[in-house]
Design an enzyme around this catalytic site. Structure first.
Site, PDB file in Angstrom:
ATOM      1  N   LYS A   9      33.209  43.542  44.358  1.00  0.00           N
ATOM      2  CA  LYS A   9      34.481  42.979  43.846  1.00  0.00           C
ATOM      3  C   LYS A   9      35.351  42.547  45.012  1.00  0.00           C
ATOM      4  CE  LYS A   9      37.269  46.601  45.147  1.00  0.00           C
ATOM      5  NZ  LYS A   9      38.197  46.466  46.260  1.00  0.00           N
ATOM      6  N   ASP A 133      38.098  52.804  41.321  1.00  0.00           N
ATOM      7  CA  ASP A 133      37.638  51.408  41.185  1.00  0.00           C
ATOM      8  C   ASP A 133      36.478  51.259  40.197  1.00  0.00           C
ATOM      9  OD1 ASP A 133      39.487  50.648  43.030  1.00  0.00           O
ATOM     10  OD2 ASP A 133      38.064  50.270  44.664  1.00  0.00           O
TER      11      ASP A 133
END
Ligand code: C5P
Length: 279
Positions: A9, A133
């Site tokens: 990401k 996350d």
């Protein structure tokens, strides 16, 4: 056996709002999944085993994949042994969420293999027990994340973007970057307004962890300046570093030090009911 892509990401913007009493930081960030990925192979086996193509990756209980397996077992009560092989391409201590993505992908794989049929939003909640996350990866791949990162709101896919990622060999631990951050000295931007601006087609790129990481590793600031000189318009550190992400194409060739990790990537999204499909 099941084989899945485990994407990295980037944070298109990352605003840190304040330090919380529990030691975590309240943040607001636009997260985006990208095509740089690892591959995870998971099979039922006689005993638990994790192997990895990269000898630097720990394969013992500290690996977030095992934390995800433990969380899955604790919630479902299903205790089947698994053999997992991790084909690693995402660098560690890079701010690219490689370990968090691996944990999310392992949860998805275990759900498929076991037939437990746990809903996405439940897996997302379990992911928060593994790391801040991890829940993001259960979004559509474009999401506005708040809280310590675990409150995830999927948004419409962003307009795709060519990315160039560059990372020096040295990494920084997330914990140490957050520990050095002076959250009360940051520019008081309104993150909801930043998101609106993005949606209106006026992107705002910034990362509140950048200055702290640059002060811990001056080489990173120099690298950012070098990339900007190569005419990358928007260059931003990913998460807590030490990757630098260049959004868009450059009109000048950039030749980094050969010891640096580099790659080209693009934005990716996933459809409901499927994991990330990366060619
Ligand atoms: O949640 P996770 O274990 O991935 O976080 C790693 C470390 O990063 C935490 O121990 C904390 O020091 C820091 N962190 C933080 N605020 C967040 C997320 C992470 O301070 N929102």
């Amino acid at each position: 056996m099941i084989t899945l892509a485990s994407p990295a990401k980037v944070n298109v913007f990352l605003r840190i709002l304040r330090r919380r009493a529990d030691g975590y930081h309240e943040l607001a960030s636009l997260f985006q999944a990208i095509s740089l990925c690892d591959h995870i192979h998971v099979a039922l086996a006689d005993q638990d085993h994790l192997s990895c193509t990269d000898p630097k990756v720990p394969t013992g209980s500290s690996n977030l994949i095992w934390k995800a397996v433990d969380v899955f077992r604790a919630h479902t009560g299903m205790y089947f042994p698994v053999k997992i092989h991790l084909d690693k391409h995402i660098p560690m201590e890079a701010g690219l969420g490689g370990g968090s993505g691996n944990a999310a992908t392992a949860l998805w794989a275990l759900n498929c293999l076991s037939g437990a049929n746990v809903a996405d939003d439940e897996l997302q909640k379990w992911g928060a027990e593994v790391g801040s996350d991890v829940p993001f990866f259960f979004s559509t791949g474009s999401a506005y994340c708040t809280g310590r990162g675990e409150i995830v709101r999927s948004i419409d896919p962003l307009q795709n973007m060519q990315l160039f990622i560059c990372k020096p060999p040295k990494g920084l631990s997330t914990q140490s970057v957050y520990a050095h951050l002076k959250a009360n000295q940051l520019e008081p931007r309104n993150p909801d307004r930043c998101l609106e601006s993005f949606m209106e087609g006026i992107p705002v790129y910034f990362n509140d962890l950048e200055e702290t990481a640059f002060s811990l590793m001056t080489q990173l600031r120099a690298l950012k300046e070098q990339l900007q000189t190569s005419h990358f318009e928007n260059v931003l550190m990913a998460g807590s570093g030490t990757s630098l992400v260049c959004f868009g194409a450059s009109d000048t060739a950039f030749a980094p030090d050969p010891s640096f990790f580099t790659c080209q990537a693009s934005y990716i999204n996933r459809s409901s009911g499927e994991w990330y499909n990366i060619e």
